[in-house]
Design a protein around this motif. Structure first.
Motif, short mmCIF file in Angstrom:
data_model
loop_
_atom_site.label_atom_id
_atom_site.label_comp_id
_atom_site.label_asym_id
_atom_site.label_seq_id
_atom_site.Cartn_x
_atom_site.Cartn_y
_atom_site.Cartn_z
N TYR A 45 11.92 30.32 30.64
CA TYR A 45 10.70 30.88 31.19
C TYR A 45 10.26 32.07 30.35
O TYR A 45 11.09 32.80 29.80
CB TYR A 45 10.93 31.37 32.64
CG TYR A 45 11.07 30.24 33.65
CD1 TYR A 45 12.25 29.53 33.77
CD2 TYR A 45 10.00 29.90 34.47
CE1 TYR A 45 12.37 28.50 34.69
CE2 TYR A 45 10.12 28.87 35.40
CZ TYR A 45 11.29 28.18 35.50
OH TYR A 45 11.41 27.16 36.42
N GLN A 84 8.14 35.60 30.66
CA GLN A 84 7.60 36.55 31.63
C GLN A 84 6.88 37.68 30.90
O GLN A 84 7.51 38.56 30.32
CB GLN A 84 8.70 37.12 32.53
CG GLN A 84 8.16 38.00 33.64
CD GLN A 84 9.22 38.49 34.61
OE1 GLN A 84 10.41 38.50 34.31
NE2 GLN A 84 8.80 38.91 35.80
N GLN A 127 3.78 40.15 35.11
CA GLN A 127 3.47 38.79 35.56
C GLN A 127 4.71 38.08 36.07
O GLN A 127 5.84 38.53 35.83
CB GLN A 127 2.86 37.98 34.42
CG GLN A 127 1.59 38.57 33.84
CD GLN A 127 0.44 38.53 34.82
OE1 GLN A 127 0.22 37.53 35.50
NE2 GLN A 127 -0.29 39.63 34.92
N GLY A 128 4.50 36.96 36.74
CA GLY A 128 5.63 36.13 37.13
C GLY A 128 6.07 35.26 35.96
O GLY A 128 5.30 35.02 35.03
N PRO A 129 7.30 34.80 35.99
CA PRO A 129 7.78 33.91 34.92
C PRO A 129 6.97 32.63 34.85
O PRO A 129 6.57 32.10 35.88
CB PRO A 129 9.23 33.63 35.33
CG PRO A 129 9.62 34.76 36.23
CD PRO A 129 8.36 35.12 36.96
N PHE A 146 7.05 28.67 33.25
CA PHE A 146 7.96 27.64 32.78
C PHE A 146 7.60 27.19 31.37
O PHE A 146 6.45 26.81 31.11
CB PHE A 146 7.90 26.47 33.75
CG PHE A 146 8.73 25.28 33.38
CD1 PHE A 146 8.14 24.14 32.86
CD2 PHE A 146 10.10 25.29 33.54
CE1 PHE A 146 8.89 23.03 32.53
CE2 PHE A 146 10.87 24.19 33.21
CZ PHE A 146 10.27 23.06 32.70
N LEU A 189 9.34 38.95 28.07
CA LEU A 189 10.75 38.77 28.43
C LEU A 189 10.99 37.27 28.54
O LEU A 189 10.29 36.57 29.28
CB LEU A 189 11.04 39.47 29.75
CG LEU A 189 12.48 39.37 30.28
CD1 LEU A 189 13.44 40.16 29.38
CD2 LEU A 189 12.56 39.87 31.72
N LEU A 241 13.35 34.38 29.72
CA LEU A 241 14.42 34.17 30.69
C LEU A 241 14.98 32.77 30.58
O LEU A 241 14.24 31.80 30.46
CB LEU A 241 13.88 34.38 32.11
CG LEU A 241 13.41 35.78 32.47
CD1 LEU A 241 12.55 35.76 33.72
CD2 LEU A 241 14.61 36.69 32.68
N SER A 280 19.56 37.81 32.33
CA SER A 280 18.80 39.07 32.30
C SER A 280 17.67 39.06 31.28
O SER A 280 16.86 39.97 31.24
CB SER A 280 19.73 40.26 32.03
OG SER A 280 20.59 40.44 33.13
N PHE A 294 9.11 37.96 43.92
CA PHE A 294 8.31 36.82 43.51
C PHE A 294 8.50 35.68 44.49
O PHE A 294 9.65 35.32 44.82
CB PHE A 294 8.72 36.33 42.12
CG PHE A 294 8.44 37.30 41.01
CD1 PHE A 294 9.41 38.17 40.57
CD2 PHE A 294 7.19 37.32 40.40
CE1 PHE A 294 9.16 39.05 39.54
CE2 PHE A 294 6.93 38.20 39.36
CZ PHE A 294 7.92 39.07 38.93
N GLY A 329 4.55 33.10 41.77
CA GLY A 329 3.44 34.01 41.99
C GLY A 329 3.51 35.16 40.99
O GLY A 329 4.46 35.26 40.21
#
Lengths: 114, 114
Positions: A35, A37, A41-43, A45, A88, A90, A107, B89, B105
């Motif tokens: 993912y 990020q 924002q949200g991660p 895919f 980031l 993930l 992390s 999230f 989200g």
């Protein structure tokens, strides 16, 4: 029991360069998902690997590629880096099968493109 | 149709208060709704999850309420503590050919003041 391990933790690259990020899944897990990020924002895919094959892919360009090794560890490669790739990254591992045991996230690797 | 909309963007409560975070989705094929907690510098960690055949689920101080007809779900944190200060999230997923990906989200930054 080690969770998901990602390396490196931080990375600074120049526009146009290529980068490889690494992930070791949680013990017993056989599926790895990546993912992105962005800050605040949200991660999102990127893709998922199972049995060394890309099983599902999100809306990311071909500059993003990956690999899964026989020991279930995985790499994310990004070519021709853009400033917008700063984020980031993930890695999440899970166990394939009918039951949903949920993802375990690492992390992350903080990538900065300058 | 793949979006999950989360509100509010940020939330400040006093210790002992009950913060509520709301999410809405469009795609009725989603069948798994987890909530994740993320601390700075860490990856998201699964808090609690619910399936659409259940209207409420409690785990400790965390409760998910789910309204299938409205395509909405929410997280309530009872007796909130300063240690609950984090970004939360909501997410949704569906299984596709044995594979699933999480749609997140944008997150809610919760601050619990002492």
């Amino acid at each position: 029991d080690a969770g998901v391990t990602q390396s490196p933790t931080h990375l600074i690259k120049t526009r146009g360069q290529q980068v490889t990020l690494r992930c070791s899944p949680k013990s017993g897990h056989d599926t790895v998902s990546w993912y992105q990020q962005a800050l605040g924002q949200g991660p999102q895919f990127i893709f998922q690997y199972y049995e060394e094959e890309e099983r599902q892919r999100g809306n990311f360009p071909d500059r993003f590629s990956g690999h899964q090794f026989p020991n279930y560890s995985s790499e994310l490669n990004v070519n021709a880096l853009w400033l917008g790739d700063s984020a980031l990254y993930l890695c999440a591992s899970s166990l394939a099968g009918p039951g949903r045991l949920g993802y375990t996230f690492g992390s992350g690797t903080r990538l900065t493109v300058v | 149709q793949q979006q999950v909309k989360q509100s509010p963007q940020s939330l400040i409560v006093q210790k002992g208060g009950i913060p509520i975070i709301n999410c809405a989705y469009e795609n009725t094929a989603f069948d798994y709704f987890p909530w994740y907690q993320q601390f700075p510098g860490k990856g998201p960690a699964l808090l609690i999850a619910i399936r659409p055949d259940v209207s409420e689920k409690k785990e400790g101080r965390f409760t998910i309420s789910f309204n299938k007809s409205a395509k909405q779900f929410s997280l309530h944190i009872m007796d909130s503590q300063p240690g609950d200060s984090a970004t939360y999230f909501c997410a949704a997923s569906m299984s596709q050919g044995g594979s699933e990906k999480l749609v997140f989200g944008k997150g809610t930054k919760l601050t619990v003041n002492p």
